[in-house]
Design a protein around this motif. Structure first.
Motif, PDB file in Angstrom:
ATOM      1  N   ALA A 283       0.835  -1.204   0.000  1.00 41.89           N
ATOM      2  CA  ALA A 283       0.000   0.000   0.000  1.00 41.89           C
ATOM      3  C   ALA A 283       0.868   1.251   0.000  1.00 41.89           C
ATOM      4  O   ALA A 283       1.943   1.286   0.609  1.00 41.89           O
ATOM      5  N   VAL A 284       0.419   2.290  -0.678  1.00 42.39           N
ATOM      6  CA  VAL A 284       1.078   3.585  -0.618  1.00 42.39           C
ATOM      7  C   VAL A 284       0.602   4.317   0.634  1.00 42.39           C
ATOM      8  O   VAL A 284      -0.552   4.177   1.050  1.00 42.39           O
ATOM      9  N   VAL A 285       1.492   5.071   1.264  1.00 39.05           N
ATOM     10  CA  VAL A 285       1.135   5.859   2.445  1.00 39.05           C
ATOM     11  C   VAL A 285       1.118   7.336   2.052  1.00 39.05           C
ATOM     12  O   VAL A 285       2.107   7.859   1.535  1.00 39.05           O
ATOM     13  N   VAL A 286      -0.007   7.988   2.311  1.00 36.33           N
ATOM     14  CA  VAL A 286      -0.156   9.404   1.992  1.00 36.33           C
ATOM     15  C   VAL A 286      -0.250  10.193   3.296  1.00 36.33           C
ATOM     16  O   VAL A 286      -1.086   9.886   4.144  1.00 36.33           O
TER      17      VAL A 286
ATOM     18  N   VAL B 129       3.647   9.573  -0.251  1.00 40.24           N
ATOM     19  CA  VAL B 129       3.429  10.903  -0.811  1.00 40.24           C
ATOM     20  C   VAL B 129       3.134  11.834   0.368  1.00 40.24           C
ATOM     21  O   VAL B 129       2.338  11.480   1.248  1.00 40.24           O
ATOM     22  N   SER B 130       3.760  12.994   0.396  1.00 45.66           N
ATOM     23  CA  SER B 130       3.478  13.996   1.413  1.00 45.66           C
ATOM     24  C   SER B 130       2.796  15.179   0.745  1.00 45.66           C
ATOM     25  O   SER B 130       3.336  15.727  -0.221  1.00 45.66           O
ATOM     26  N   VAL B 131       1.614  15.543   1.238  1.00 46.31           N
ATOM     27  CA  VAL B 131       0.839  16.622   0.636  1.00 46.31           C
ATOM     28  C   VAL B 131       0.800  17.790   1.623  1.00 46.31           C
ATOM     29  O   VAL B 131       0.191  17.701   2.687  1.00 46.31           O
TER      30      VAL B 131
ATOM     31  N   GLN C 252      -4.000   7.745  -5.934  1.00 54.89           N
ATOM     32  CA  GLN C 252      -4.453   7.045  -7.133  1.00 54.89           C
ATOM     33  C   GLN C 252      -3.577   7.318  -8.356  1.00 54.89           C
ATOM     34  O   GLN C 252      -3.892   6.855  -9.445  1.00 54.89           O
ATOM     35  N   LYS C 253      -2.489   8.055  -8.167  1.00 61.76           N
ATOM     36  CA  LYS C 253      -1.594   8.391  -9.279  1.00 61.76           C
ATOM     37  C   LYS C 253      -0.173   7.941  -8.947  1.00 61.76           C
ATOM     38  O   LYS C 253       0.611   8.695  -8.373  1.00 61.76           O
ATOM     39  N   PRO C 254       0.202   6.715  -9.311  1.00 57.38           N
ATOM     40  CA  PRO C 254       1.561   6.233  -8.997  1.00 57.38           C
ATOM     41  C   PRO C 254       2.660   7.144  -9.529  1.00 57.38           C
ATOM     42  O   PRO C 254       3.767   7.164  -8.966  1.00 57.38           O
ATOM     43  N   GLY C 255       2.378   7.920 -10.557  1.00 56.57           N
ATOM     44  CA  GLY C 255       3.400   8.806 -11.098  1.00 56.57           C
ATOM     45  C   GLY C 255       3.840   9.909 -10.160  1.00 56.57           C
ATOM     46  O   GLY C 255       4.905  10.494 -10.368  1.00 56.57           O
TER      47      GLY C 255
ATOM     48  N   LYS D 164      -0.480  18.515 -11.791  1.00 56.38           N
ATOM     49  CA  LYS D 164      -0.233  17.077 -11.723  1.00 56.38           C
ATOM     50  C   LYS D 164      -1.472  16.305 -11.282  1.00 56.38           C
ATOM     51  O   LYS D 164      -1.728  15.196 -11.744  1.00 56.38           O
ATOM     52  N   LEU D 165      -2.231  16.904 -10.366  1.00 57.04           N
ATOM     53  CA  LEU D 165      -3.373  16.197  -9.782  1.00 57.04           C
ATOM     54  C   LEU D 165      -4.683  16.502 -10.501  1.00 57.04           C
ATOM     55  O   LEU D 165      -5.696  15.822 -10.272  1.00 57.04           O
TER      56      LEU D 165
END
Length: 315
Positions: A101-104, A150-152, A208-211, A287-288
């Motif tokens: 899993a990706v962690v945001v 990803v850090s937002v 939802q955007k692996p890029g 990007k988003l």
């Protein structure tokens, strides 16, 4: 209904809003808190889980494609952050890496080391000392970990449930009641404020955007406002008189900090309020594929939420 599972740790303003937005789109959401709190929705599963416990966390992440880690320190103090946050983030990243899993993460502007310039995604994040240094170290730990992250980044919050914020309970209820609003440092320096639903939407889009994984993004954030301007915008949205503001000067807060830990922790961040503190989110928006919510809509929704809270409290 989607077969995808998303996990949200924490049910503060950011975690709660993410869970609401995901469930509203038909996604399955698992909210992990020690209290079992979270939105009441048929697609939201609320579990009592201590996310610092690796065994229990691993079970709770079973089947998840993304984890939104929205837990903060127990106190607004560098000592508490240093003791609690790095270890908790490692446990979450370890568990996420094991499941793929990706962690945001929601992130602040604290780590940026040249805050007197307009802050972009490419600005240096090398701040040291206190809470700022802890945020810099957390970002470096995420970058070094094998988990996808990803850090937002967001500015100061406003919006539903954003109570503990400069544009939260310290401002909006006072504006609605016609009381004087007390601000720190200056009432007339431009400052970036992020609407919480815009941060939540950016975090969901990033997952939802692996890029864009393994990067730092900025949440869609509108033009900077002074404290006087944002308070005035709340007043106009609510149809009440323009509020009066009083300013706690920096020298006073620093003096109080000699005797009070809480005042000292606030004084550490005075640079954000005594001088312009402005972020730019243009690159991340592209990007988003997102834009900030129109200010009039964000103000109206925030005012409506605070009025609902006052109505409940007065029953």
């Amino acid at each position: 209904m989607s077969n995808t599972m998303y996990v949200v740790t924490g049910a503060g303003p950011v975690g709660w809003t993410i869970a609401e937005q995901l469930a509203g789109r038909g996604e399955n959401v698992r909210v992990l808190t020690r209290s079992g709190s979270g939105p009441d929705h048929p697609l939201v599963e609320r579990l009592r889980v201590d996310v610092s416990d690796p065994a229990h966390l691993a079970q709770a992440l079973d089947g998840a494609t993304a984890v939104f880690h929205c837990i903060h320190g127990s106190a607004y103090r560098a000592k508490a952050w240093a003791a609690e946050l790095p270890g908790a983030e490692r446990v979450v990243m370890d568990a996420a890496a094991a499941t793929g899993a990706v962690v945001v993460f929601p992130e602040s502007l604290y780590s940026y080391s040249e805050p007197d310039k307009t802050i972009t995604e490419s600005s240096p994040r090398e701040a040291t000392g206190g809470k700022r240094g802890i945020r810099s170290a957390l970002l470096k730990d995420r970058q070094a970990h094998p988990a996808n992250t990803v850090s937002v980044v967001a500015g100061d919050f406003f919006g539903s449930r954003a109570r503990m914020a400069h544009a939260g309970e310290r401002m909006v209820p006072l504006v609605l009641k016609g009381k004087t609003v007390q601000v720190l440092g200056s009432a007339d320096q431009p400052h970036s404020f992020t609407y919480v639903p815009d941060l939540a939407a950016a975090m969901i889009a990033a997952a939802q955007k692996p890029g864009v994984w393994n990067s730092v993004l900025h949440a869609p954030t509108g033009p900077a406002m002074t404290m006087r301007e944002i308070a005035g915008n709340f007043a106009r949205s609510a149809g009440v008189p323009e509020p009066k503001l009083s300013v706690v000067p920096g020298w006073l807060l620093r003096t109080l900090g000699l005797l009070s830990t809480d005042m000292r922790e606030l004084a550490e961040m005075l640079y954000q309020f005594e001088r312009p503190f402005v972020m730019d989110s243009t690159a991340s928006q592209a990007k988003l594929g997102l834009e900030p919510t129109p200010l009039s809509d964000a103000m109206a929704a925030t005012v409506a939420w605070w009025r609902d809270q006052e109505a409940v409290a007065s029953r």
